[in-house]
Design a protein around this motif. Structure first.
Motif, mmCIF file in Angstrom:
data_model
loop_
_atom_site.group_PDB
_atom_site.id
_atom_site.type_symbol
_atom_site.label_atom_id
_atom_site.label_comp_id
_atom_site.label_asym_id
_atom_site.label_seq_id
_atom_site.Cartn_x
_atom_site.Cartn_y
_atom_site.Cartn_z
ATOM 1 N N ALA A 1 37.760 31.796 45.672
ATOM 2 C CA ALA A 1 36.666 30.834 45.843
ATOM 3 C C ALA A 1 36.860 29.946 47.063
ATOM 4 O O ALA A 1 35.886 29.449 47.636
ATOM 5 N N ALA A 2 38.111 29.758 47.484
ATOM 6 C CA ALA A 2 38.430 28.795 48.547
ATOM 7 C C ALA A 2 38.417 29.391 49.951
ATOM 8 O O ALA A 2 38.405 28.636 50.920
ATOM 9 N N VAL A 3 38.436 30.720 50.071
ATOM 10 C CA VAL A 3 38.580 31.322 51.397
ATOM 11 C C VAL A 3 37.394 32.220 51.747
ATOM 12 O O VAL A 3 36.835 32.883 50.887
ATOM 13 N N PRO A 4 37.042 32.255 53.030
ATOM 14 C CA PRO A 4 35.972 33.157 53.476
ATOM 15 C C PRO A 4 36.532 34.502 53.946
ATOM 16 O O PRO A 4 37.728 34.624 54.259
ATOM 17 N N VAL A 5 35.672 35.507 53.994
ATOM 18 C CA VAL A 5 36.015 36.735 54.694
ATOM 19 C C VAL A 5 36.352 36.333 56.130
ATOM 20 O O VAL A 5 35.711 35.457 56.711
ATOM 21 N N LYS B 1 36.055 40.616 50.261
ATOM 22 C CA LYS B 1 36.322 39.942 48.984
ATOM 23 C C LYS B 1 35.558 40.719 47.920
ATOM 24 O O LYS B 1 34.354 40.942 48.053
ATOM 25 N N ILE B 2 36.273 41.111 46.866
ATOM 26 C CA ILE B 2 35.692 41.979 45.838
ATOM 27 C C ILE B 2 35.903 41.357 44.464
ATOM 28 O O ILE B 2 37.015 40.955 44.137
ATOM 29 N N LEU C 1 43.654 43.151 38.915
ATOM 30 C CA LEU C 1 42.807 42.365 38.017
ATOM 31 C C LEU C 1 42.086 41.218 38.723
ATOM 32 O O LEU C 1 42.554 40.696 39.736
ATOM 33 N N SER C 2 40.983 40.810 38.156
ATOM 34 C CA SER C 2 40.228 39.580 38.413
ATOM 35 C C SER C 2 39.527 39.515 39.767
ATOM 36 O O SER C 2 38.315 39.344 39.820
ATOM 37 N N ARG C 3 40.249 39.602 40.871
ATOM 38 C CA ARG C 3 39.672 39.527 42.211
ATOM 39 C C ARG C 3 40.553 40.313 43.173
ATOM 40 O O ARG C 3 41.764 40.444 42.965
ATOM 41 N N ILE C 4 39.913 40.789 44.265
ATOM 42 C CA ILE C 4 40.632 41.488 45.333
ATOM 43 C C ILE C 4 40.272 40.836 46.656
ATOM 44 O O ILE C 4 39.087 40.663 46.971
ATOM 45 N N LEU C 5 41.290 40.485 47.430
ATOM 46 C CA LEU C 5 41.135 40.088 48.821
ATOM 47 C C LEU C 5 41.784 41.224 49.628
ATOM 48 O O LEU C 5 43.008 41.363 49.659
#
Length: 165
Positions: free
Chosen positions: A153-157, A59-60, A95-99
């Motif tokens: 925010a809702a998920v873990p690695v 998660k980045i 943008l914003s977040r990377i999974l």
């Protein structure tokens, strides 16, 4: 795999252009997405969205402002705007977040010429005005920025991801 990642599942339907977050077997969230313009496929260089079982390998972008721009998984310091888009019309906006996804099926989406991690396949934010319910990406799963921040925010690695037609 942790207990949190075992209870978490992201289901991506290419046909529906939807991503559903399931927690403890129940739909906790349902979002529109945009998958690959070239359709489903696993080969390196295909610009297709890989199918099958994956997991979130990283998660980045935690804590960065909405519309933060990434290049090679690093924030550039830019904040996306329509004006920036006009200046750089050919840019593939992340943008914003990377999974960052890693394939779990050897020969299908893991190792060699089909490895989703080595293909840099992500779930990530994209300019909201480009989210029109159509497959438009270069292989990744694109989301509205507020949606990808909420999902992040809702998920873990380690959370499992199933991508299917």
């Amino acid at each position: 795999m942790t207990e949190a990642s075992a209870a978490c599942l992201i289901d991506v339907s290419i046909a529906e252009q939807r991503l559903r977050l399931l927690q403890a077997g129940e739909v906790a969230a349902d979002y529109p997405v945009s998958t690959a313009k070239n359709g489903p496929g696993e080969r390196k260089g295909s610009y297709c969205t890989p199918t099958g079982w994956h997991r979130i390998r990283a998660k980045i972008g935690a804590g960065l402002p909405i519309n933060s721009v990434f290049k090679a998984r690093r924030p550039t310091g830019e904040i996306y705007s329509p004006e920036l888009s006009i200046q750089q019309p050919q840019r593939d906006w992340i943008l914003s977040r990377i999974l960052w996804l890693g394939g779990l099926e050897p020969g299908k989406n893991r190792y060699g010429e089909v490895d989703s991690g080595w293909r840099y396949i992500y779930i990530h934010g994209t300019p909201d005005e480009l989210m029109n319910g159509q497959p438009e990406s270069h292989g990744c799963v694109r989301m509205n920025n507020a949606d990808v921040i909420a999902l992040f925010a809702a998920v873990p690695v380690g959370c499992r991801v199933f991508i299917h037609v």
